[in-house]
Design an enzyme around this catalytic site. Structure first.
Site, mmCIF file in Angstrom:
data_model
loop_
_atom_site.group_PDB
_atom_site.id
_atom_site.type_symbol
_atom_site.label_atom_id
_atom_site.label_comp_id
_atom_site.label_asym_id
_atom_site.label_seq_id
_atom_site.Cartn_x
_atom_site.Cartn_y
_atom_site.Cartn_z
ATOM 1 N N VAL A 15 0.982 -1.157 -0.052
ATOM 2 C CA VAL A 15 -0.107 0.066 0.020
ATOM 3 C C VAL A 15 0.740 1.338 -0.165
ATOM 4 O O VAL A 15 0.705 2.185 -0.936
ATOM 5 C CB VAL A 15 -1.078 0.031 1.231
ATOM 6 C CG1 VAL A 15 -1.639 1.295 1.333
ATOM 7 C CG2 VAL A 15 -1.813 -1.212 1.009
ATOM 8 N N CYS A 276 -6.698 -8.992 1.663
ATOM 9 C CA CYS A 276 -7.946 -8.364 2.268
ATOM 10 C C CYS A 276 -9.019 -9.053 2.336
ATOM 11 O O CYS A 276 -9.617 -8.904 3.483
ATOM 12 C CB CYS A 276 -8.030 -7.107 1.214
ATOM 13 S SG CYS A 276 -6.917 -5.882 1.382
#
Length: 481
Positions: A15, A276
């Site tokens: 990220v 995720c």
């Protein structure tokens, strides 16, 4: 309103690295520094071989690195200098204690917050970028307030990422929406406006959504839960299709034409993976249980259960097709990453499939164009019942061979198993692979990627997801020619 001149991102992972690289590209007047205590990872970000594979990332980093984009292990100094600090550290699922297997482990978030509190000077905007449970920003705020000096002040924002690995750079450059949550105070709204200003360098203002902090945090979990639910729903239908003779691709096309449903995330496969979906849904299940909402928790748990069922169903089919035994049989695994265009293996279905086959005594020939040998061995070693990692890795390496090309992996194999939808697998010479394999040669397409009629004509025994193959039709075609 003051302007953001310097940004620090704590965490140089999937990220933080791509997000801050794009910010540096689009905001040349802002100095962006990505920091991490892992020197090896920072060295990779400063080299020609980046630590993660993401299409387009190399070009962005090369344009900005050394100009207004920096990668450093000097965490404290970067925190002091920054106007805005992203927290982009890992939030894995807890492996022990209360909430084991479901709740998010916030130890890295807490450590980052304490480091900021002990290091920062002046006023800072702290932005929660990692995927976290609802009210994590409140915990960060409490840590900062309890450990800072009177002359230091903070505003904490939630800015969850909505990136898909394999398309993260495009997702950042052409974001469908940017979500920013903060306190509903004058100071909180001021901080939101400053972060909005950063994104407005390239994102239209109408795509930037501002909410309260809790709504922002929950929206991230909800988005991943809804997407995973859609995958589990079509995978559940794939089992029905195989039992009845329907074609899951045709079913998906038909229902995907309904604008209320849409066609995305209706591709049946061996199951979803990645960092995720499973983690966030399990976190949502835990939150629901803590809120005394057992029916809601059970509902979302079923999305995970269906994903596990799909993986076990596919793997059991491999064993049953190979005459109910794979002991000492060589099986070629094509693809180990959880999806194409990434080297990430977190929660990859390939890990489950390989572990299951290894437990049954199979010998695996594994090929993936991006996943390193060390990562594959590490992932598979975690499943071995040994207290010593050296013993676990030794047991795996005796049964697993990592190949540098798919053709060598197929030599002498009883079966090919497609686990990742890499584009290159579509254009392989499967006749060449078939000729090098033991007969009967099996091919299990876990991604519905290939032309199955052509493979049947070559001679493969083909099994796929959500469809019964008409072998008699193929046999008649071969006889006619």
């Amino acid at each position: 309103m003051s302007t953001v001149h310097k940004i620090c991102c704590i965490g140089a992972g999937y990220v933080g690295g791509p997000t801050c690289s794009v910010i540096a590209l689009k905001c040349p007047e802002i100095i962006v520094t990505v920091v991490d205590k892992n020197k090896q990872r920072i060295d990779q970000w400063n080299s020609e071989k980046l630590p993660i594979f993401e299409p387009g990332l190399d070009d962005v980093v090369k344009q900005c690195r050394g100009k207004n984009l920096y990668f450093s292990t000097n965490v404290e100094e970067s925190i002091k200098d920054a106007d805005l600090i992203f927290i982009s550290v890992n939030t894995p699922t807890k492996m022990f204690g209360v909430g084991k297997g479901r709740a998010a482990d916030l130890k890295y978030i807490e450590a980052a917050a304490r480091l900021i509190a002990n290091t920062a000077v002046g006023h800072k905007i702290v932005v929660e970028k990692s995927t976290v449970p609802v009210r994590a920003a409140e915990s960060i705020t409490n840590i900062l307030k309890a450990n800072t000096r009177p002359e230091v002040s903070f505003q904490v924002l939630s800015n969850p990422e909505f990136l898909a690995e394999g398309s993260a750079i495009n997702d950042l450059l052409n974001a469908e929406r940017i979500l920013i949550g903060g306190e509903q105070t004058v100071e909180g709204q001021g901080a939101i406006k400053q972060l909005c200003w950063v994104y407005e360098h390239w994102i239209p203002a109408e795509r930037i959504i501002t909410t309260n902090t809790w709504s922002s945090e929950l929206s991230k979990l909800a988005a991943n839960a809804f997407l995973a639910q859609k995958i589990s729903s079509i995978n559940a239908m794939s089992a029905v299709c195989e039992a009845t003779g329907a074609d899951v691709s045709e079913v998906a096309h038909a229902i995907g034409m309904d604008s209320r449903i849409g066609s995305k995330f209706l591709q049946a496969s061996v199951g979803f993976g990645g960092s995720c979906f499973q983690k966030d849904i399990l976190n949502l299940v835990y939150i629901c249980e803590c809120l005394n909402l057992p029916e809601v928790a059970t509902y979302w748990q079923q999305v995970i259960d269906m994903n596990e069922y799909q993986k076990s169903r596919f793997t059991n089919n491999i064993i049953e097709s190979l005459f109910n035994t794979v002991t000492d049989k060589h099986i070629a695994i094509l693809g180990f990453a959880f999806k194409k265009n990434t080297g990430d293996t977190r929660e990859s279905p390939a890990i489950y499939i390989c572990r299951y086959l290894l437990d049954e005594g199979a010998r695996l020939n594994i090929y993936d164009p991006q996943v390193k040998r060390s990562q594959i061995i590490s992932d598979l070693s975690n499943s071995v019942n040994s207290c010593l990692i050296e013993e676990a890795e030794l047991g795996v390496t005796e049964l697993v061979t990592i190949h540098s090309d798919p053709y060598s992996a197929a030599i002498g194999a009883h079966a090919l198993v497609i686990c990742t939808e890499w584009d290159e697998f579509v254009n392989l010479d499967y006749k060449r692979m078939y000729d090098s394999m033991l007969k009967p040669a099996f091919l299990f397409d876990g991604r519905k990627l290939l032309n199955h009629e052509k493979l049947l004509a070559v001679g493969f025994h083909v099994e796929t997801i959500g469809k019964r193959l008409n072998r008699s039709k193929i046999n008649r075609k071969c006889a006619d020619t």
